[in-house]
Structure formats: C-alpha cells, structure tokens
Design a protein around this motif. Structure first.
Motif, PDB file in Angstrom:
ATOM      1  N   LEU A 128       0.840  -1.196   0.000  1.00  0.00           N
ATOM      2  CA  LEU A 128       0.000   0.000   0.000  1.00  0.00           C
ATOM      3  C   LEU A 128       0.876   1.248   0.000  1.00  0.00           C
ATOM      4  CD1 LEU A 128      -2.839   1.327   0.383  1.00  0.00           C
ATOM      5  CD2 LEU A 128      -2.377   1.235   2.854  1.00  0.00           C
ATOM      6  N   PRO A 129       0.716   2.122  -1.019  1.00  0.00           N
ATOM      7  CA  PRO A 129       1.443   3.399  -0.992  1.00  0.00           C
ATOM      8  C   PRO A 129       0.946   4.228   0.196  1.00  0.00           C
ATOM      9  CG  PRO A 129       0.565   2.950  -3.189  1.00  0.00           C
ATOM     10  CD  PRO A 129      -0.080   1.971  -2.252  1.00  0.00           C
ATOM     11  N   THR A 130       1.876   4.813   0.929  1.00  0.00           N
ATOM     12  CA  THR A 130       1.486   5.607   2.104  1.00  0.00           C
ATOM     13  C   THR A 130       2.070   7.012   1.998  1.00  0.00           C
ATOM     14  OG1 THR A 130       3.362   4.653   3.304  1.00  0.00           O
ATOM     15  CG2 THR A 130       1.221   3.646   3.642  1.00  0.00           C
ATOM     16  N   PRO A 131       1.392   8.003   2.632  1.00  0.00           N
ATOM     17  CA  PRO A 131       0.183   7.837   3.439  1.00  0.00           C
ATOM     18  C   PRO A 131      -1.048   7.556   2.569  1.00  0.00           C
ATOM     19  CG  PRO A 131       0.689  10.157   3.226  1.00  0.00           C
ATOM     20  CD  PRO A 131       1.837   9.412   2.598  1.00  0.00           C
ATOM     21  N   ALA A 132      -2.007   6.881   3.161  1.00  0.00           N
ATOM     22  CA  ALA A 132      -3.250   6.560   2.463  1.00  0.00           C
ATOM     23  C   ALA A 132      -4.413   6.737   3.428  1.00  0.00           C
ATOM     24  CB  ALA A 132      -3.216   5.118   1.953  1.00  0.00           C
ATOM     25  N   GLY A 133      -5.585   6.965   2.873  1.00  0.00           N
ATOM     26  CA  GLY A 133      -6.784   7.026   3.690  1.00  0.00           C
ATOM     27  C   GLY A 133      -7.461   5.676   3.705  1.00  0.00           C
ATOM     28  N   ALA A 134      -8.291   5.452   4.695  1.00  0.00           N
ATOM     29  CA  ALA A 134      -9.021   4.180   4.777  1.00  0.00           C
ATOM     30  C   ALA A 134     -10.355   4.403   5.463  1.00  0.00           C
ATOM     31  CB  ALA A 134      -8.209   3.137   5.535  1.00  0.00           C
ATOM     32  N   LEU A 135     -11.353   3.678   4.988  1.00  0.00           N
ATOM     33  CA  LEU A 135     -12.669   3.661   5.611  1.00  0.00           C
ATOM     34  C   LEU A 135     -12.967   2.245   6.052  1.00  0.00           C
ATOM     35  CD1 LEU A 135     -15.528   4.803   6.276  1.00  0.00           C
ATOM     36  CD2 LEU A 135     -16.159   4.283   3.902  1.00  0.00           C
ATOM     37  N   LEU A 136     -13.132   2.057   7.351  1.00  0.00           N
ATOM     38  CA  LEU A 136     -13.520   0.760   7.892  1.00  0.00           C
ATOM     39  C   LEU A 136     -14.993   0.845   8.266  1.00  0.00           C
ATOM     40  CD1 LEU A 136     -10.532  -0.275  10.185  1.00  0.00           C
ATOM     41  CD2 LEU A 136     -10.909  -0.715   7.767  1.00  0.00           C
ATOM     42  N   VAL A 137     -15.793   0.005   7.651  1.00  0.00           N
ATOM     43  CA  VAL A 137     -17.232   0.089   7.874  1.00  0.00           C
ATOM     44  C   VAL A 137     -17.796  -1.319   8.021  1.00  0.00           C
ATOM     45  CG1 VAL A 137     -17.565   0.330   5.378  1.00  0.00           C
ATOM     46  CG2 VAL A 137     -19.400   0.970   6.906  1.00  0.00           C
ATOM     47  N   SER A 138     -18.366  -1.579   9.203  1.00  0.00           N
ATOM     48  CA  SER A 138     -18.845  -2.930   9.518  1.00  0.00           C
ATOM     49  C   SER A 138     -20.014  -2.834  10.478  1.00  0.00           C
ATOM     50  CB  SER A 138     -17.716  -3.756  10.146  1.00  0.00           C
ATOM     51  OG  SER A 138     -17.374  -3.248  11.426  1.00  0.00           O
ATOM     52  N   GLY A 139     -20.397  -3.975  11.036  1.00  0.00           N
ATOM     53  CA  GLY A 139     -21.499  -3.983  11.988  1.00  0.00           C
ATOM     54  C   GLY A 139     -21.188  -3.249  13.271  1.00  0.00           C
ATOM     55  N   GLY A 140     -19.920  -3.221  13.659  1.00  0.00           N
ATOM     56  CA  GLY A 140     -19.557  -2.586  14.916  1.00  0.00           C
ATOM     57  C   GLY A 140     -18.694  -1.352  14.789  1.00  0.00           C
ATOM     58  N   HIS A 141     -18.186  -1.074  13.591  1.00  0.00           N
ATOM     59  CA  HIS A 141     -17.245   0.032  13.429  1.00  0.00           C
ATOM     60  C   HIS A 141     -17.523   0.818  12.149  1.00  0.00           C
ATOM     61  CE1 HIS A 141     -14.652  -1.514  16.671  1.00  0.00           C
ATOM     62  NE2 HIS A 141     -14.954  -2.706  16.193  1.00  0.00           N
ATOM     63  N   THR A 142     -17.405   2.133  12.252  1.00  0.00           N
ATOM     64  CA  THR A 142     -17.393   3.004  11.084  1.00  0.00           C
ATOM     65  C   THR A 142     -16.353   4.077  11.388  1.00  0.00           C
ATOM     66  OG1 THR A 142     -19.755   2.604  10.701  1.00  0.00           O
ATOM     67  CG2 THR A 142     -18.748   4.463   9.548  1.00  0.00           C
ATOM     68  N   GLU A 143     -15.185   3.961  10.757  1.00  0.00           N
ATOM     69  CA  GLU A 143     -14.065   4.822  11.105  1.00  0.00           C
ATOM     70  C   GLU A 143     -13.317   5.288   9.863  1.00  0.00           C
ATOM     71  OE1 GLU A 143     -11.653   2.644  13.853  1.00  0.00           O
ATOM     72  OE2 GLU A 143     -13.234   2.495  15.352  1.00  0.00           O
ATOM     73  N   LEU A 144     -12.873   6.539   9.893  1.00  0.00           N
ATOM     74  CA  LEU A 144     -12.007   7.091   8.859  1.00  0.00           C
ATOM     75  C   LEU A 144     -10.596   7.164   9.416  1.00  0.00           C
ATOM     76  CD1 LEU A 144     -14.029   9.999   7.192  1.00  0.00           C
ATOM     77  CD2 LEU A 144     -13.096   7.969   6.056  1.00  0.00           C
ATOM     78  N   LEU A 145      -9.635   6.650   8.644  1.00  0.00           N
ATOM     79  CA  LEU A 145      -8.270   6.523   9.117  1.00  0.00           C
ATOM     80  C   LEU A 145      -7.277   7.144   8.143  1.00  0.00           C
ATOM     81  CD1 LEU A 145      -8.459   2.685   9.879  1.00  0.00           C
ATOM     82  CD2 LEU A 145      -8.981   4.530  11.491  1.00  0.00           C
ATOM     83  N   VAL A 146      -6.137   7.543   8.680  1.00  0.00           N
ATOM     84  CA  VAL A 146      -4.970   7.882   7.864  1.00  0.00           C
ATOM     85  C   VAL A 146      -3.907   6.836   8.180  1.00  0.00           C
ATOM     86  CG1 VAL A 146      -3.123   9.524   7.417  1.00  0.00           C
ATOM     87  CG2 VAL A 146      -5.458  10.352   7.727  1.00  0.00           C
ATOM     88  N   VAL A 147      -3.500   6.110   7.154  1.00  0.00           N
ATOM     89  CA  VAL A 147      -2.514   5.039   7.311  1.00  0.00           C
ATOM     90  C   VAL A 147      -1.145   5.561   6.890  1.00  0.00           C
ATOM     91  CG1 VAL A 147      -1.908   2.675   6.698  1.00  0.00           C
ATOM     92  CG2 VAL A 147      -4.316   3.357   6.788  1.00  0.00           C
ATOM     93  N   ASN A 148      -0.288   5.799   7.874  1.00  0.00           N
ATOM     94  CA  ASN A 148       1.074   6.238   7.580  1.00  0.00           C
ATOM     95  C   ASN A 148       2.008   5.052   7.397  1.00  0.00           C
ATOM     96  OD1 ASN A 148       0.632   9.156   7.806  1.00  0.00           O
ATOM     97  ND2 ASN A 148       0.259   8.735   9.972  1.00  0.00           N
ATOM     98  N   ASP A 149       1.732   3.989   8.139  1.00  0.00           N
ATOM     99  CA  ASP A 149       2.465   2.734   7.999  1.00  0.00           C
ATOM    100  C   ASP A 149       1.536   1.632   8.465  1.00  0.00           C
ATOM    101  OD1 ASP A 149       4.163   0.379   8.872  1.00  0.00           O
ATOM    102  OD2 ASP A 149       5.730   1.659   8.040  1.00  0.00           O
ATOM    103  N   ILE A 150       1.296   0.656   7.610  1.00  0.00           N
ATOM    104  CA  ILE A 150       0.278  -0.342   7.897  1.00  0.00           C
ATOM    105  C   ILE A 150       0.615  -1.198   9.112  1.00  0.00           C
ATOM    106  CG2 ILE A 150       1.079  -2.344   6.558  1.00  0.00           C
ATOM    107  CD1 ILE A 150      -1.809  -2.230   5.268  1.00  0.00           C
ATOM    108  N   ALA A 151       1.889  -1.261   9.484  1.00  0.00           N
ATOM    109  CA  ALA A 151       2.298  -2.108  10.599  1.00  0.00           C
ATOM    110  C   ALA A 151       2.566  -1.339  11.888  1.00  0.00           C
ATOM    111  CB  ALA A 151       3.553  -2.900  10.224  1.00  0.00           C
ATOM    112  N   THR A 152       2.733  -0.010  11.770  1.00  0.00           N
ATOM    113  CA  THR A 152       3.159   0.738  12.950  1.00  0.00           C
ATOM    114  C   THR A 152       2.418   2.036  13.220  1.00  0.00           C
ATOM    115  OG1 THR A 152       4.866   1.953  11.709  1.00  0.00           O
ATOM    116  CG2 THR A 152       5.514  -0.163  12.692  1.00  0.00           C
ATOM    117  N   ASP A 153       1.748   2.602  12.221  1.00  0.00           N
ATOM    118  CA  ASP A 153       1.218   3.957  12.399  1.00  0.00           C
ATOM    119  C   ASP A 153      -0.092   4.161  11.643  1.00  0.00           C
ATOM    120  OD1 ASP A 153       0.816   6.637  12.847  1.00  0.00           O
ATOM    121  OD2 ASP A 153       2.637   7.329  11.837  1.00  0.00           O
TER     122      ASP A 153
END
Length: 347
Positions: A128-153
């Motif tokens: 994944l090229p970073t930084p990247a945005g992400a939308l997590l949307v499920s039954g329990g979560h709806t969140e907007l994220l900024v992914v600076n590093d997929i493993a650490t940040d």
C-alpha cells in the motif's frame, strides 16, 4: 529475509477465521460463520458466538493447514486478534493461539482486528502506498483513518458517534420485516428500488455539525427517520414500498460515507484510499466510492468482497507486515481487549 509464513486466527465476533499467508501471498483462508445461530435473536449473542468459536476452531485450523499444505513446524509466527471485539469470543481465539505458540515454540503476535481490515487489501493489490486514507465500515465500526504505515502507524481521524453503519442496516431491516443480517438483504432489495424516492437525512452534514464533526458519522437519526416514515405509512393504511425504502436508506448511508471519505483525502492531500470491513462488500458503496474517488483523482483499492468480512487471512498478513517491520513478539501473558484502539496495532 524470505517472506514470513504466518498463521492468523480471528474470532472477534461471529466468524471463526484461520488463514495462512507467505508474505502477501494467500495460501489458505478458512472461515466458519455462526451467523445462522444468531438469526432468531436478530443480532449476535456473545455467549452463542463464543461457544461456536470453541466448536469451529480446531476444524478450521485443520482445513487451513491442509489447504496450504503446511505443517505447524514450518510457521514463522502465529498472529491472533487481541481486540477489539466481543470479550468472550476474543478469549477463545487468543487462548487457541497461545496454545499453538506454546506447542510449537513459535512467536505469538497479538494484533488489532481493525488494522487487519486495512492490511487484508495487500493480498489483492500488493504493498500500500502511504500515506493513504481508509474507511472501515462494519457492523460494529465506522471509522475514517490515515494510514502512515500499515504495521506501525494508523491514526483514527473520525468515527461514528452512535450506531455503526452495519448496525443501522440491521435495525432498518428489522423495521422492514427483513431477516438478520440486514446488510445483504437491504442491498439486494435496494437494487430493485428508486434511491431518490424518499429523501432521508444525512447525519452530521450541516454546516454547524461539520465544524465539530467534519469526519465523524451518525446513523441513529437516519434509522429513526426510516422507522417513522414506515410507521406513518402503516398508520395511514398505505403500502410500504420496501424496495424504494431500502434504496433510499442505502443511498443516504453511502452518500455520507463516501462524501466524508473524499473530504478526508482532499484535506490531508491523500492520493490513495482503501475500504475494508463487512459493509465494504455493499454494491452501492463500492460503486459510489469508486465514482467519487476517481473524480477527486484518488486511487481506490477495494479488496474482493470475500476478504471484507472477518477472516484469519487479514490477521495473518498483518502479522507478516509487523514481522517485516521488526515488530517484537507479544508476551504469552497478553489479554483480550474489547476496546483496543486502532493506534495500538501490536499488543
């Protein structure tokens, strides 16, 4: 170093998932769902989910090892969801992973369930090229994220202040007399309806709301608006146009989800965006997000629908990324954390 061979275990809700990856290559992804056991209750019952995990864990593990043609002794590590999720369900997966780690003398990695939904895209589209945005949307979560590093940040920029999008789908389905889970059935009905038939409200989109909740979501008011509209029709002795209601409700949800996602990218100067979580399999959300991100000049990454729901592969690939970034193994004393924040990727 060679790509790590990782087994991942996911048990945060009502799916028992065991996945095996080598780096970003998917070797096995076995999922046993207990959703049918929850249908008559209209939602997930934690005790039922926990018992289902106990019954499904070993068979899912055996199938995954057979599919990948891998022996436990060959693994480089065992990754497991440590949170967030249902406490009892998390404990089953975490206990299983600890037992395997102790049996094989392999390192244990307790990981964040939500970060797994971000990482699973690597199995389809590579790094994944970073930084990247992400939308997590499920039954329990709806969140907007900024992914600076997929493993650490990973930074949460916004989230729901009440119901998650998936919860709203389930509650509206109940109002319409449709079965649980509501997401797939409403999506199917919506394809036969008119999304412009009823103008349902878009939560937290007024000028005043945007000043305080620019990147936050609210679906409680939308759910109530649908309920009152249906009640009014029934009180007046009129038919309820189910497909039109489903389409109009879904359009309201997808409109606000995608509008704020595009705004996030523009505000932070992001040129890459991904979507994850069970509701990410929704047909209208995927289409509308693709259209709006293309218009904004943002590359959209969407994992295949089968990888959007909870699964062990997403935890395994996150574990692979954590190991490649030098993440230290977790202690065998770690516990489950039902409220684990997205900022804590490795426990």
């Amino acid at each position: 170093m060679s790509e790590p061979l990782i087994l991942g275990i996911e048990s945060s809700c009502d799916e028992t998932g065991v996945g095996i990856v080598r780096g970003n290559e998917l070797l096995a992804n076995e999922v046993a769902s207990s959703v049918e056991q929850h249908v008559r209750f209209g939602g997930v019952v934690p005790e039922v989910a926990s018992r289902a995990h106990l019954e499904a864990m070993v068979p899912a593990l055996e199938r995954a090892l057979a599919t990948a043609d891998v022996d436990l002794s060959e693994l480089d590590g065992i990754a497991v969801t440590a949170g967030p999720g249902l406490m009892g369900a998390l404990v089953v997966g975490l206990s299983s992973a600890k037992a395997l780690a102790a049996l094989t003398n392999k390192p244990l990695y307790g990981l964040n369930h939500l970060a797994g939904h971000v990482a699973v895209d690597l199995l389809d589209h590579g790094p994944l090229p970073t930084p990247a945005g992400a939308l997590l949307v499920s039954g329990g979560h709806t969140e907007l994220l900024v992914v600076n590093d997929i493993a650490t940040d990973i930074v949460q920029v916004g989230g729901t202040i009440d119901d998650a999008a998936g919860e709203a789908y389930d509650k509206v389905a109940r109002v319409l007399g449709l079965p649980y889970p509501g997401g797939p059935v409403i999506d199917k009905a919506a394809q036969l309806g008119d999304p412009k038939a009823i103008r349902f409200p878009r939560g937290l989109t007024t000028k005043k709301d945007l000043e305080k909740h620019r990147f936050d979501y609210s679906f409680s008011g939308l759910k109530t608006a649908v309920s009152r509209w249906v009640e009014a029709r029934e009180r007046d002795g009129l038919d309820v146009p189910l497909n039109d209601v489903a389409a109009s409700f879904q359009e309201a949800v997808c409109d606000v989800l995608t509008a704020k996602a595009v705004d996030l990218c523009e505000h932070h100067g992001l040129k890459h965006f991904l979507i994850g979580g069970g509701v990410a399999a929704n047909s209208r959300l995927r289409t509308l997000l693709e259209e709006r991100m293309a218009a904004a000049g943002v590359e959209l990454r969407r994992p295949r629908p089968g990888l959007c729901t909870d699964n062990g592969a997403m935890i395994a690939v996150l574990g692979s990324e954590v190991i490649k970034k030098g993440g230290k193994p977790s202690s065998m004393d770690i516990g489950a954390n039902s409220g684990l924040p997205i900022s804590t990727i490795l426990v």
